[in-house]
Motif scaffolding. Structure first.
Motif, PDB file in Angstrom:
ATOM      1  N   ASP A   3       5.933 -38.033 -37.273  1.00 50.40           N
ATOM      2  CA  ASP A   3       7.321 -37.637 -37.497  1.00 50.40           C
ATOM      3  C   ASP A   3       7.369 -36.425 -38.418  1.00 50.40           C
ATOM      4  O   ASP A   3       7.338 -36.548 -39.635  1.00 50.40           O
ATOM      5  N   THR A   4       7.429 -35.221 -37.845  1.00 42.56           N
ATOM      6  CA  THR A   4       7.456 -34.015 -38.657  1.00 42.56           C
ATOM      7  C   THR A   4       8.833 -33.800 -39.250  1.00 42.56           C
ATOM      8  O   THR A   4       9.848 -34.252 -38.731  1.00 42.56           O
ATOM      9  N   LYS A   5       8.883 -33.065 -40.383  1.00 41.30           N
ATOM     10  CA  LYS A   5      10.114 -32.863 -41.135  1.00 41.30           C
ATOM     11  C   LYS A   5      10.440 -31.382 -41.270  1.00 41.30           C
ATOM     12  O   LYS A   5       9.576 -30.516 -41.148  1.00 41.30           O
ATOM     13  N   LEU A  31       8.488 -25.494 -42.481  1.00 42.42           N
ATOM     14  CA  LEU A  31       8.728 -25.195 -43.885  1.00 42.42           C
ATOM     15  C   LEU A  31       9.491 -23.893 -44.058  1.00 42.42           C
ATOM     16  O   LEU A  31       9.253 -22.916 -43.345  1.00 42.42           O
ATOM     17  N   LEU A  32      10.390 -23.885 -45.029  1.00 43.06           N
ATOM     18  CA  LEU A  32      11.049 -22.654 -45.467  1.00 43.06           C
ATOM     19  C   LEU A  32      10.756 -22.472 -46.943  1.00 43.06           C
ATOM     20  O   LEU A  32      11.147 -23.294 -47.777  1.00 43.06           O
ATOM     21  N   GLU A  78      20.448 -23.641 -41.806  1.00 42.02           N
ATOM     22  CA  GLU A  78      20.596 -23.155 -40.432  1.00 42.02           C
ATOM     23  C   GLU A  78      19.277 -22.598 -39.900  1.00 42.02           C
ATOM     24  O   GLU A  78      18.902 -22.844 -38.744  1.00 42.02           O
ATOM     25  N   ARG A  79      18.556 -21.852 -40.731  1.00 39.02           N
ATOM     26  CA  ARG A  79      17.272 -21.293 -40.294  1.00 39.02           C
ATOM     27  C   ARG A  79      16.270 -22.392 -39.960  1.00 39.02           C
ATOM     28  O   ARG A  79      15.476 -22.255 -39.020  1.00 39.02           O
ATOM     29  N   LEU A  80      16.302 -23.481 -40.721  1.00 32.74           N
ATOM     30  CA  LEU A  80      15.385 -24.583 -40.478  1.00 32.74           C
ATOM     31  C   LEU A  80      15.808 -25.445 -39.287  1.00 32.74           C
ATOM     32  O   LEU A  80      15.011 -26.214 -38.755  1.00 32.74           O
ATOM     33  N   GLY A  81      17.075 -25.322 -38.887  1.00 31.73           N
ATOM     34  CA  GLY A  81      17.587 -26.169 -37.823  1.00 31.73           C
ATOM     35  C   GLY A  81      17.919 -27.563 -38.290  1.00 31.73           C
ATOM     36  O   GLY A  81      17.897 -28.536 -37.530  1.00 31.73           O
ATOM     37  N   GLY A  82      18.261 -27.680 -39.577  1.00 28.71           N
ATOM     38  CA  GLY A  82      18.542 -28.979 -40.181  1.00 28.71           C
ATOM     39  C   GLY A  82      17.707 -29.139 -41.440  1.00 28.71           C
ATOM     40  O   GLY A  82      16.964 -28.222 -41.831  1.00 28.71           O
ATOM     41  N   PHE A 128      22.530 -34.017 -47.203  1.00 31.31           N
ATOM     42  CA  PHE A 128      21.919 -35.298 -46.871  1.00 31.31           C
ATOM     43  C   PHE A 128      22.961 -36.398 -46.681  1.00 31.31           C
ATOM     44  O   PHE A 128      22.815 -37.269 -45.823  1.00 31.31           O
ATOM     45  N   GLU A 129      24.005 -36.358 -47.492  1.00 27.15           N
ATOM     46  CA  GLU A 129      25.057 -37.357 -47.360  1.00 27.15           C
ATOM     47  C   GLU A 129      25.722 -37.264 -45.981  1.00 27.15           C
ATOM     48  O   GLU A 129      25.964 -38.288 -45.322  1.00 27.15           O
ATOM     49  N   LYS A 130      25.999 -36.047 -45.552  1.00 25.18           N
ATOM     50  CA  LYS A 130      26.629 -35.844 -44.239  1.00 25.18           C
ATOM     51  C   LYS A 130      25.679 -36.187 -43.096  1.00 25.18           C
ATOM     52  O   LYS A 130      26.102 -36.672 -42.051  1.00 25.18           O
TER      53      LYS A 130
END
Length: 249
Positions: A3-5, A31-32, A78-82, A128-130
């Protein structure tokens, strides 16, 4: 690769952040890296790609400056896609004597080590809450556990950050959002290059990075790293003031 993050690292050129990023790269994470030195970020990014990162992006930013913070943070997401994991790892050690003589330097240290960090943490918490989950990790310090004459400006900023993170952890208790406050002791990094080193109390960035990774997995709200700093600071926090005042620490 499991499960990549999607991982955002604020202050990615710090020694601890770089070592932790290597652990995430080995898992194939996206990663960013955010920091002030674009050239150094590119070198780190190339290394992380070689270590297996799914993708590595970079962004130049003065994180102590929070002007337009909400828009800047949203652009990172946005750049990370989440967003799944955030590490807040930047800061300045500063010099207590200089802070006493120059209120501008005092303000800069408080802003870099507490005010700006709190802003980025709050923005991450809202995402994270959203989203209904995520892990927010920020590096505080054992210096925030009790005010000492030798570094109370730095210690006060880290104390504020620790309490802020404690409040966030309480806010998200019982939810899928994890908040981790990391309290390292002495760590051999460029930030402490001017400090004499040696002895069992000093840790490597790799040791701290490994402890951070374990804390995320175990969802621990506070970690002292290495672990024995928990006992050291327990003693220091509970020393009677007359004894504490006689100590040259």
């Amino acid at each position: 690769m499991g499960d990549t993050k999607r991982v955002l690292i604020l202050g990615a050129s710090s020694a601890i952040a770089e070592r932790w990023a290597r652990l995430r790269a080995a898992q194939g994470d996206r990663l960013l890296l955010v920091g002030r030195d674009p050239a150094k970020l590119e070198v780190i990014a190339a290394d992380l790609k070689a270590r297996g990162a799914g993708d590595v992006l970079t962004a130049e930013s003065d994180l102590a400056d929070t002007e337009g913070a909400a828009e800047r943070f949203a652009a990172h997401v946005e750049r990370l896609g989440g967003l799944d994991v955030v590490l807040v790892a930047y800061g300045v050690l500063g010099d207590q004597g200089t802070a006493q003589q120059d209120v501008g330097r005092l303000e800069h240290g408080l802003r870099a080590n507490f005010l700006s960090a709190a802003v980025w943490c709050e923005l991450a918490a809202d995402v994270f809450e959203k989203a209904g989950g995520g892990a927010l990790v920020a590096i505080s310090s054992v210096a925030g556990d009790r005010g000492r004459g030798s570094n109370y400006a730095y210690g006060a900023a880290k104390a504020g950050l620790s309490v802020f993170l404690e409040g966030l952890a309480h806010r998200f208790a019982g939810t899928p959002v994890t908040v981790v406050s990391v309290k390292p002791g002495f760590v051999d990094t460029p930030m402490t290059a001017h400090v004499p080193k040696g002895g069992p109390l000093w840790a490597t960035p790799d040791r701290v990075a490994a402890d951070i990774e374990k804390a995320i997995a175990r969802r621990r709200p506070v970690i002292y790293t290495p672990w024995f700093w928990w006992l050291i600071m327990l003693i220091i926090r509970n020393l009677p003031r007359p004894i504490f005042n006689r100590l040259k620490i």
